[in-house]
Design a protein around this motif. Structure first.
Motif, short mmCIF file in Angstrom:
data_model
loop_
_atom_site.label_atom_id
_atom_site.label_comp_id
_atom_site.label_asym_id
_atom_site.label_seq_id
_atom_site.Cartn_x
_atom_site.Cartn_y
_atom_site.Cartn_z
N GLN A 76 -13.01 39.56 -56.24
CA GLN A 76 -13.56 39.30 -54.91
C GLN A 76 -13.36 37.85 -54.51
N ALA A 77 -13.46 36.96 -55.50
CA ALA A 77 -13.28 35.53 -55.21
C ALA A 77 -11.85 35.23 -54.78
N ILE A 78 -10.88 35.87 -55.46
CA ILE A 78 -9.47 35.66 -55.10
C ILE A 78 -9.20 36.16 -53.69
N ALA A 79 -9.81 37.28 -53.32
CA ALA A 79 -9.61 37.81 -51.98
C ALA A 79 -10.13 36.86 -50.91
N ALA A 80 -11.08 36.01 -51.28
CA ALA A 80 -11.66 35.08 -50.31
C ALA A 80 -10.94 33.74 -50.26
N ILE A 81 -9.97 33.51 -51.18
CA ILE A 81 -9.30 32.21 -51.25
C ILE A 81 -8.63 31.81 -49.94
N PRO A 82 -7.91 32.69 -49.22
CA PRO A 82 -7.29 32.26 -47.97
C PRO A 82 -8.29 31.62 -47.00
N PHE A 83 -9.49 32.15 -46.95
CA PHE A 83 -10.49 31.60 -46.03
C PHE A 83 -11.12 30.33 -46.59
#
Length: 401
Positions: A76-83
């Motif tokens: 979940q943390a990786i999915a939020a990296i772009p933001f």
């Protein structure tokens, strides 16, 4: 696949392109060279068809970041990296392609590249008939320095490719070398730089430049690409399998072979149809002949059996073959006495005898002919007439009792 084709693209379509074809099994260069621009990429299509294509792109076009991620809920943390990086990026995250590398001490390595730029590189390759399996920043193909405190650098024309560690690097022009080295040095007095064929006139002091084994720059990059840290061609840029390239090469051959096979079967079908038509015509002709010989017959069923029965009937009925045996013996006698020429031959089925009218040059020829037939049959000589230089006579050939 033991062969690899390594292509180093430029940022712009008009930039020069370096390439090298390498055999991993033999550990040798098959061919190498450079192209003036992306328009000439089609020249590499034959090599690309039989090799695994790896594409290097300028590291200056790929940004690198490291982001702290928790050990729990890492996905979940990786999915939020772009933001999380949105404030550090110069473009909208929806227009950028994010690729994730290794995690170093809870810090996630992230490579970011403009989607349009990747699409443009792939378009150049596609128009040239080349399908790439891997794409990555060029500095990741530079060998990592042998000592942890060192950095490594490779020169490619007027560009310098720095490898800072296993994940990070730089691609700069020569004119930015002094500024770059000052930034990399930080608080150190100097840097230890392991270099691959960097021109001596840019070995700036006070840094120590440690020469590495001399090989072609593209060869060195190819040799370091056996284990790739990342691949930009993931997600929406995932490419088809390499077998598609082989299909492109052999597609025309396969199509031609298929056409030949189809033509062969069509030809055979036409030939079978022609033979069937000929068979039907011959059957009709046979029936017509049979009807002429047997005008009282209206329908001809089982023509072959009917004709065999008629032949047996002519031969004397009951399946006797005396007629044919007599004719065969007579044919042998006529061959032995070629001067004797038969004019009429009649077979009396009731008496089971063959009557012959013939002409010869002398009585002796009749006697010789008669003697040959008498070896198997009873032969009765009839009246003989001498007409000048010709003798006419008759013979009756009977089965010996």
């Amino acid at each position: 696949m033991s062969e690899r084709l390594v292509i180093r693209l430029g940022s712009n379509e008009g930039d020069s392109i370096h390439w090298l074809q390498f055999n991993d099994k033999a550990q040798e260069v098959i061919a190498s060279g450079s192209l003036n621009s992306a328009e000439e990429l089609s020249q590499l299509a034959p090599q690309a068809a039989v090799a695994n294509v790896q594409v290097l792109v300028p590291g200056s076009d790929v940004s690198y970041f490291e982001v702290d991620v928790p050990k729990s809920n890492r996905r979940q943390a990786i999915a939020a990296i772009p933001f999380m990086l949105e404030d550090e990026l110069a473009a909208d995250v929806d227009t950028l392609h994010f690729v994730y590398g290794d995690v170093i001490e809870s810090r996630q390595s992230v490579y970011v590249c403009d989607k349009l730029r990747i699409a443009r590189w792939l378009k150049w390759l596609s128009e040239a008939g080349i399908s790439a399996s891997q794409m990555l920043p060029d500095y990741l193909a530079v060998p990592v320095a042998q000592e942890p405190e060192n950095i490594s650098v490779l020169q490619l024309d007027n560009q310098l490719l720095f490898r800072l560690n296993s994940n990070q690097g730089l691609c700069i022009s020569e004119q930015w070398l002094n500024v770059t080295l000052d930034l990399l040095r930080g608080d150190k007095d100097s840097l230890l730089i392991e270099h691959f064929d960097v021109q001596s006139d840019i070995h700036l002091p006070p840094h120590q430049w440690l020469a590495q084994p001399l090989v072609l720059p593209m060869q060195q990059l190819a040799m370091s690409l056996t284990k790739l840290p990342i691949n930009l061609l993931v997600g929406e840029f995932t490419q088809n399998k390499k077998t598609n390239n082989h299909w492109k090469v052999w597609r025309s051959v396969a199509i031609a072979a298929s056409v030949l096979v189809v033509m062969f079967f069509v030809e055979q079908l036409i030939r079978v149809n022609q033979l069937e038509q000929q068979q039907a015509q011959l059957k009709q002709q046979s029936e017509d002949i049979f009807r002429k010989l047997n005008p009282n017959v209206r329908r001809v069923l089982k023509l072959k059996s009917r004709m065999q029965n008629e032949i047996k009937s002519l031969a004397g009925g009951g399946g006797s073959n005396e007629l044919f045996d007599m004719l065969e013996a007579m044919n042998g006698a006529l061959s032995a006495v070629p001067e004797l020429k038969p004019s009429t031959i009649k077979f009396d089925k009731r008496r089971n005898e063959l009557r012959l009218q013939a002409e010869a040059g002398s009585y002796q020829q009749f006697e010789k002919f008669k003697g040959l037939l008498e070896q198997q049959y009873t032969v009765v000589m009839g009246a003989m007439n001498n007409n000048g230089n010709k003798v006419n006579g008759s013979l009756v050939v009977k089965v010996s009792s």
